[in-house]
Scaffold this motif. Structure first.
Motif, PDB file in Angstrom:
ATOM      1  N   LYS A 193       0.961  -1.507   0.303  1.00  0.00           N
ATOM      2  CA  LYS A 193       0.113   0.182  -0.134  1.00  0.00           C
ATOM      3  C   LYS A 193       1.265   1.283   0.390  1.00  0.00           C
ATOM      4  O   LYS A 193       1.725   1.883   0.871  1.00  0.00           O
ATOM      5  N   PRO A 194       1.322   2.208  -0.561  1.00  0.00           N
ATOM      6  CA  PRO A 194       1.232   3.066  -1.064  1.00  0.00           C
ATOM      7  C   PRO A 194       1.459   4.361   0.173  1.00  0.00           C
ATOM      8  O   PRO A 194      -0.162   4.279   0.557  1.00  0.00           O
ATOM      9  N   ARG A 195       2.545   4.725   0.639  1.00  0.00           N
ATOM     10  CA  ARG A 195       2.529   6.195   1.856  1.00  0.00           C
ATOM     11  C   ARG A 195       1.799   7.207   1.810  1.00  0.00           C
ATOM     12  O   ARG A 195       1.235   7.213   2.312  1.00  0.00           O
ATOM     13  N   GLY A 196       1.674   7.528  -0.079  1.00  0.00           N
ATOM     14  CA  GLY A 196       1.140   8.613   0.711  1.00  0.00           C
ATOM     15  C   GLY A 196       1.254   9.568  -1.364  1.00  0.00           C
ATOM     16  O   GLY A 196       2.188   8.182  -1.700  1.00  0.00           O
ATOM     17  N   GLN A 197       0.258   9.906  -1.789  1.00  0.00           N
ATOM     18  CA  GLN A 197       0.488  10.582  -3.306  1.00  0.00           C
ATOM     19  C   GLN A 197       1.944  11.767  -3.424  1.00  0.00           C
ATOM     20  O   GLN A 197       1.706  12.195  -4.656  1.00  0.00           O
ATOM     21  N   SER A 198       2.975  11.919  -2.340  1.00  0.00           N
ATOM     22  CA  SER A 198       4.378  12.741  -3.002  1.00  0.00           C
ATOM     23  C   SER A 198       5.057  11.674  -2.508  1.00  0.00           C
ATOM     24  O   SER A 198       5.878  10.633  -2.340  1.00  0.00           O
ATOM     25  N   LEU A 199       6.207  12.756  -3.677  1.00  0.00           N
ATOM     26  CA  LEU A 199       6.887  11.636  -3.843  1.00  0.00           C
ATOM     27  C   LEU A 199       8.370  13.206  -4.265  1.00  0.00           C
ATOM     28  O   LEU A 199       7.502  14.086  -3.747  1.00  0.00           O
ATOM     29  N   CYS A 200       9.978  12.298  -3.331  1.00  0.00           N
ATOM     30  CA  CYS A 200      10.904  13.317  -2.814  1.00  0.00           C
ATOM     31  C   CYS A 200      12.046  13.460  -3.475  1.00  0.00           C
ATOM     32  O   CYS A 200      12.795  11.803  -3.597  1.00  0.00           O
ATOM     33  N   ALA A 201      12.908  14.398  -4.438  1.00  0.00           N
ATOM     34  CA  ALA A 201      13.936  13.876  -4.955  1.00  0.00           C
ATOM     35  C   ALA A 201      14.905  13.915  -4.280  1.00  0.00           C
ATOM     36  O   ALA A 201      15.088  15.849  -3.740  1.00  0.00           O
ATOM     37  N   ALA A 202      16.320  13.744  -3.860  1.00  0.00           N
ATOM     38  CA  ALA A 202      17.252  14.238  -2.454  1.00  0.00           C
ATOM     39  C   ALA A 202      18.349  14.415  -3.989  1.00  0.00           C
ATOM     40  O   ALA A 202      18.783  14.146  -4.704  1.00  0.00           O
ATOM     41  N   LEU A 203      18.400  16.038  -3.227  1.00  0.00           N
ATOM     42  CA  LEU A 203      19.515  16.625  -4.601  1.00  0.00           C
ATOM     43  C   LEU A 203      21.014  16.382  -3.933  1.00  0.00           C
ATOM     44  O   LEU A 203      20.361  16.510  -2.694  1.00  0.00           O
ATOM     45  N   ASP A 204      21.808  16.457  -4.841  1.00  0.00           N
ATOM     46  CA  ASP A 204      22.777  17.372  -4.253  1.00  0.00           C
ATOM     47  C   ASP A 204      24.045  18.280  -5.109  1.00  0.00           C
ATOM     48  O   ASP A 204      24.762  17.894  -5.638  1.00  0.00           O
ATOM     49  N   PRO A 205      23.382  19.575  -4.876  1.00  0.00           N
ATOM     50  CA  PRO A 205      23.951  20.488  -6.137  1.00  0.00           C
ATOM     51  C   PRO A 205      25.640  20.387  -5.756  1.00  0.00           C
ATOM     52  O   PRO A 205      25.986  21.064  -7.228  1.00  0.00           O
ATOM     53  N   LEU A 206      26.459  20.062  -5.160  1.00  0.00           N
ATOM     54  CA  LEU A 206      27.754  20.444  -4.824  1.00  0.00           C
ATOM     55  C   LEU A 206      28.300  19.890  -4.963  1.00  0.00           C
ATOM     56  O   LEU A 206      29.212  19.251  -4.804  1.00  0.00           O
ATOM     57  N   HIS A 207      27.624  18.305  -4.791  1.00  0.00           N
ATOM     58  CA  HIS A 207      28.420  17.137  -5.302  1.00  0.00           C
ATOM     59  C   HIS A 207      28.565  16.532  -4.637  1.00  0.00           C
ATOM     60  O   HIS A 207      30.022  16.069  -4.459  1.00  0.00           O
ATOM     61  N   SER A 208      28.501  17.149  -2.978  1.00  0.00           N
ATOM     62  CA  SER A 208      29.767  16.314  -2.077  1.00  0.00           C
ATOM     63  C   SER A 208      29.458  15.553  -1.079  1.00  0.00           C
ATOM     64  O   SER A 208      30.536  14.745  -1.296  1.00  0.00           O
ATOM     65  N   ALA A 209      28.697  13.778  -2.129  1.00  0.00           N
ATOM     66  CA  ALA A 209      28.723  12.977  -2.886  1.00  0.00           C
ATOM     67  C   ALA A 209      29.157  11.889  -3.440  1.00  0.00           C
ATOM     68  O   ALA A 209      29.096  10.837  -4.219  1.00  0.00           O
ATOM     69  N   ASP A 210      30.161  13.322  -4.332  1.00  0.00           N
ATOM     70  CA  ASP A 210      31.049  12.469  -5.501  1.00  0.00           C
ATOM     71  C   ASP A 210      30.121  12.257  -6.122  1.00  0.00           C
ATOM     72  O   ASP A 210      30.089  11.098  -7.135  1.00  0.00           O
ATOM     73  N   LYS A 211      29.153  12.838  -6.842  1.00  0.00           N
ATOM     74  CA  LYS A 211      27.812  12.754  -7.754  1.00  0.00           C
ATOM     75  C   LYS A 211      28.353  13.149  -8.969  1.00  0.00           C
ATOM     76  O   LYS A 211      28.620  14.311  -9.001  1.00  0.00           O
ATOM     77  N   PRO A 212      28.232  12.605 -10.576  1.00  0.00           N
ATOM     78  CA  PRO A 212      28.300  13.597 -11.814  1.00  0.00           C
ATOM     79  C   PRO A 212      27.116  14.271 -11.611  1.00  0.00           C
ATOM     80  O   PRO A 212      26.684  14.383 -10.351  1.00  0.00           O
ATOM     81  N   ALA A 213      27.832  16.001 -11.731  1.00  0.00           N
ATOM     82  CA  ALA A 213      26.358  16.680 -12.078  1.00  0.00           C
ATOM     83  C   ALA A 213      25.342  16.426 -12.945  1.00  0.00           C
ATOM     84  O   ALA A 213      24.056  16.959 -12.244  1.00  0.00           O
ATOM     85  N   ALA A 214      25.578  15.731 -13.610  1.00  0.00           N
ATOM     86  CA  ALA A 214      24.412  15.760 -14.791  1.00  0.00           C
ATOM     87  C   ALA A 214      22.992  14.816 -14.309  1.00  0.00           C
ATOM     88  O   ALA A 214      22.016  14.969 -14.138  1.00  0.00           O
TER      89      ALA A 214
ATOM     90  N   CYS B 244       9.227   4.472   3.057  1.00  0.00           N
ATOM     91  CA  CYS B 244       8.611   4.386   1.924  1.00  0.00           C
ATOM     92  C   CYS B 244       9.347   3.865   0.739  1.00  0.00           C
ATOM     93  O   CYS B 244      10.773   2.512   1.435  1.00  0.00           O
ATOM     94  N   ASP B 245       8.576   4.191   0.003  1.00  0.00           N
ATOM     95  CA  ASP B 245       9.832   3.228  -1.788  1.00  0.00           C
ATOM     96  C   ASP B 245      10.868   3.931  -1.653  1.00  0.00           C
ATOM     97  O   ASP B 245      11.179   5.275  -1.655  1.00  0.00           O
ATOM     98  N   LEU B 246      11.833   3.471  -2.506  1.00  0.00           N
ATOM     99  CA  LEU B 246      13.224   3.929  -2.722  1.00  0.00           C
ATOM    100  C   LEU B 246      13.466   4.111  -4.281  1.00  0.00           C
ATOM    101  O   LEU B 246      13.060   2.493  -5.298  1.00  0.00           O
ATOM    102  N   LEU B 247      13.749   4.753  -5.278  1.00  0.00           N
ATOM    103  CA  LEU B 247      13.878   5.068  -6.315  1.00  0.00           C
ATOM    104  C   LEU B 247      15.143   5.141  -6.606  1.00  0.00           C
ATOM    105  O   LEU B 247      15.094   6.113  -6.414  1.00  0.00           O
ATOM    106  N   VAL B 248      16.278   3.871  -7.048  1.00  0.00           N
ATOM    107  CA  VAL B 248      17.710   4.576  -7.577  1.00  0.00           C
ATOM    108  C   VAL B 248      18.248   4.359  -8.948  1.00  0.00           C
ATOM    109  O   VAL B 248      17.462   4.090  -9.598  1.00  0.00           O
TER     110      VAL B 248
END
Length: 302
Positions: free
Chosen positions: A147-168, A291-295
């Motif tokens: 059963k879905p927890r809610g009708q909202s999603l949240c995108a976790a962003l990292d604009p300064l790429h402190s987690a070593d992620k590519p900007a794109a 909640c669900d996690l979309l990777v």
């Protein structure tokens, strides 16, 4: 993000199939086709005193029975008009079988139910979800509950790429969230959590005296980067949240307080050594969220 070909891992060890239910709900909305993958394995049929011919026959019998049981369990979906394909195979290392099927099918999304794990199991490579977070090249939708927890999603962003992620990757997360908002009617939120170095780690007296200025400057830089990123899209400022604190603490709290049903995160693979380490932000967050996690992986990278 396309939602036309959905691959669902059927959990052979649990009766409830949250991932299948979530994929069915989405397919019902967008008209997607469903591909079901079930992996069987019994240690007693992995070598031993029986000769190889008898072992093969026993495995084939199990796979045949499992396929028939799976077909019967989803017959009502076929009757409803869903396009369904089923694949039942034998495999000791489930994540390898899943990744092999992903490579052939090239699904738009891989759905899998997730269950509680622990650090020791991940270290010993025994939990499929953690392996898929690291290695799955297509979007991975880990389903927490049918059963879905809610009708909202949240995108976790990292604009300064402190987690070593590519900007794109941040742009992929935003585009994916907007596509899901349009296709599924989910309300999108965008979150960036940042934390300056703790005061207790600053041993230099001169640096410690300037700590307050450092904290102000740190927040200013994160705010400017976050605003610049969000400003490139048609996103209401009320949907954008810059919060102080470590991601693995801030994100689960935000998910709980805002009744988020789907958390969208980015992840990168750093090679085989990383499989020995516990520390991915996505993994630490998954341990705490309800909640669900979309990777999402960077384009062209697994």
């Amino acid at each position: 993000m396309k939602l036309q070909r959905l691959l669902v891992v059927i959990d052979a060890e649990h009766q409830q199939q949250p991932a299948l239910q979530r994929a069915v709900d989405i397919a019902r909305q967008v008209g997607a086709e469903l591909h079901l993958l079930k992996i069987e394995y019994h240690p007693s049929l992995d070598g031993g005193l029986l000769d190889s011919h008898l072992l093969d026959r026993a495995r084939e019998a199990i796979l045949r029975q499992s396929h028939e049981a799976l077909r019967a369990s989803v017959a009502h979906l076929s009757d409803e008009g869903f396009r369904i394909e089923m694949d039942v195979r034998w495999g000791k290392r489930r994540h390898e079988e899943i990744l092999a099927r992903v490579a052939v099918l090239q699904p738009d999304v891989l759905f899998k139910s997730t269950h509680p794990s622990n650090a020791l199991r991940r270290l010993l490579f025994s939990d499929t979800s953690w392996q898929l977070i690291r290695r799955c090249p297509v979007p991975l939708w880990l389903v927490h509950d049918a059963k879905p927890r809610g009708q909202s999603l949240c995108a976790a962003l990292d604009p300064l790429h402190s987690a070593d992620k590519p900007a794109a990757l941040d742009h992929q997360l935003i585009r994916t969230s907007q596509a899901l908002q349009a296709a599924l009617g989910l309300h999108a939120q965008y979150l960036h959590a940042h934390a300056p170095l703790p005061h207790s780690l600053l041993f230099d007296a001169e640096v410690a005296q300037a700590y307050d200025d450092y904290v102000i400057q740190c927040r200013r830089e994160h705010r400017e980067a976050f605003d610049k990123l969000i400003g490139q899209y048609a996103i209401d400022r009320a949907q954008a949240h810059l919060l102080d604190g470590f991601a693995e603490e801030v994100i689960p709290r935000f998910v709980h307080e805002h009744n988020i049903g789907l958390l969208v995160m980015g992840a990168i693979a750093r090679g085989q050594l990383d499989s020995l380490l516990i520390g991915h932000t996505a993994e630490r967050v998954l341990e705490r969220v309800e909640c669900d996690l979309l990777v999402i992986k960077p384009d062209g990278k697994g």
